[in-house]
Design a protein around this motif. Sequence first.
Motif, mmCIF file in Angstrom:
data_model
loop_
_atom_site.group_PDB
_atom_site.id
_atom_site.type_symbol
_atom_site.label_atom_id
_atom_site.label_comp_id
_atom_site.label_asym_id
_atom_site.label_seq_id
_atom_site.Cartn_x
_atom_site.Cartn_y
_atom_site.Cartn_z
ATOM 1 N N GLY A 86 45.055 16.565 -65.406
ATOM 2 C CA GLY A 86 43.610 16.673 -65.230
ATOM 3 C C GLY A 86 43.175 16.183 -63.859
ATOM 4 O O GLY A 86 42.358 16.819 -63.187
ATOM 5 N N PHE A 87 43.723 15.044 -63.444
ATOM 6 C CA PHE A 87 43.427 14.523 -62.113
ATOM 7 C C PHE A 87 43.898 15.519 -61.063
ATOM 8 O O PHE A 87 43.180 15.818 -60.107
ATOM 9 N N GLN A 88 45.103 16.018 -61.247
ATOM 10 C CA GLN A 88 45.671 16.963 -60.283
ATOM 11 C C GLN A 88 44.774 18.192 -60.119
ATOM 12 O O GLN A 88 44.468 18.612 -59.004
ATOM 13 N N ALA A 89 44.327 18.763 -61.227
ATOM 14 C CA ALA A 89 43.482 19.953 -61.169
ATOM 15 C C ALA A 89 42.183 19.671 -60.413
ATOM 16 O O ALA A 89 41.769 20.475 -59.560
ATOM 17 N N GLU A 90 41.551 18.547 -60.706
ATOM 18 C CA GLU A 90 40.295 18.222 -60.040
ATOM 19 C C GLU A 90 40.511 17.867 -58.570
ATOM 20 O O GLU A 90 39.703 18.231 -57.716
ATOM 21 N N TYR A 92 42.838 18.988 -56.582
ATOM 22 C CA TYR A 92 43.086 20.235 -55.855
ATOM 23 C C TYR A 92 41.809 21.064 -55.726
ATOM 24 O O TYR A 92 41.582 21.711 -54.707
ATOM 25 N N ARG A 93 40.955 21.024 -56.719
ATOM 26 C CA ARG A 93 39.721 21.797 -56.683
ATOM 27 C C ARG A 93 38.703 21.195 -55.719
ATOM 28 O O ARG A 93 38.056 21.914 -54.953
ATOM 29 N N VAL A 94 38.570 19.863 -55.716
ATOM 30 C CA VAL A 94 37.490 19.213 -54.979
ATOM 31 C C VAL A 94 37.931 18.583 -53.659
ATOM 32 O O VAL A 94 37.207 18.651 -52.671
ATOM 33 N N MET A 95 39.087 17.959 -53.632
ATOM 34 C CA MET A 95 39.460 17.112 -52.493
ATOM 35 C C MET A 95 40.510 17.705 -51.557
ATOM 36 O O MET A 95 40.515 17.386 -50.373
ATOM 37 N N ARG A 96 41.392 18.507 -52.055
ATOM 38 C CA ARG A 96 42.549 18.952 -51.282
ATOM 39 C C ARG A 96 42.178 19.579 -49.947
ATOM 40 O O ARG A 96 42.845 19.368 -48.937
ATOM 41 N N HIS A 97 41.110 20.358 -49.923
ATOM 42 C CA HIS A 97 40.733 21.101 -48.720
ATOM 43 C C HIS A 97 40.086 20.228 -47.644
ATOM 44 O O HIS A 97 39.945 20.659 -46.511
ATOM 45 N N LEU A 98 39.691 19.012 -47.986
ATOM 46 C CA LEU A 98 38.999 18.155 -47.028
ATOM 47 C C LEU A 98 39.957 17.648 -45.954
ATOM 48 O O LEU A 98 41.147 17.446 -46.207
ATOM 49 N N PRO A 99 39.446 17.413 -44.749
ATOM 50 C CA PRO A 99 40.301 16.841 -43.690
ATOM 51 C C PRO A 99 40.816 15.457 -44.097
ATOM 52 O O PRO A 99 40.154 14.726 -44.845
ATOM 53 N N TYR A 100 41.977 15.112 -43.583
ATOM 54 C CA TYR A 100 42.617 13.830 -43.891
ATOM 55 C C TYR A 100 41.662 12.657 -43.681
ATOM 56 O O TYR A 100 41.539 11.784 -44.546
ATOM 57 N N GLU A 101 40.985 12.611 -42.544
ATOM 58 C CA GLU A 101 40.102 11.483 -42.233
ATOM 59 C C GLU A 101 38.969 11.358 -43.253
ATOM 60 O O GLU A 101 38.547 10.257 -43.580
ATOM 61 N N THR A 102 38.485 12.477 -43.764
ATOM 62 C CA THR A 102 37.432 12.448 -44.783
ATOM 63 C C THR A 102 37.982 11.875 -46.080
ATOM 64 O O THR A 102 37.353 11.016 -46.710
#
Length: 156
Positions: A86-90, A92-102
Amino acid sequence: MTDKISVNCQAKLSEAITCLTTMFREKKFVVVSLRPGKDRTLDQNALWFAMYRRIAEMTQIGDAGDARRYCKLHFGVQILLNEDAGFQAEWYRVMRHLPYETKLSMMGGCKLFGPDGFPVTSLFNRAQGIQYTDRMAAYFTGHGVVFSDLLSEVAA
């Protein structure tokens, strides 16, 4: 109103019974969940904050807050990604695309997630907390940080 009381002695048992009785008298309906075992302990949290301070003292990572953000992102998130679908799915959906510094910034206090930042270590069970401690120690020991005094206090 939600109360959580870990019962580990007679005084805490009395506190739980008093709290339940008071809540029942005031509200007439109360939902109670019970389970055996221990939560992550205050000792574990204290150890982590001592480790963050030590990392800050012995590396160029920044202050203890910077060390905490780094550890949450690099070790904590990975533990949850590996063990919680569940954590993994969320993530990847919400955070994965954000830049590292963010992502790194969001691990600390922010308006969106409050003073503790993005929830990672607060989601851990006891075993995940131990894994987190072990991963921090292994990584930073390899970078010259000495934790033997802190970790020996836990083992004692």
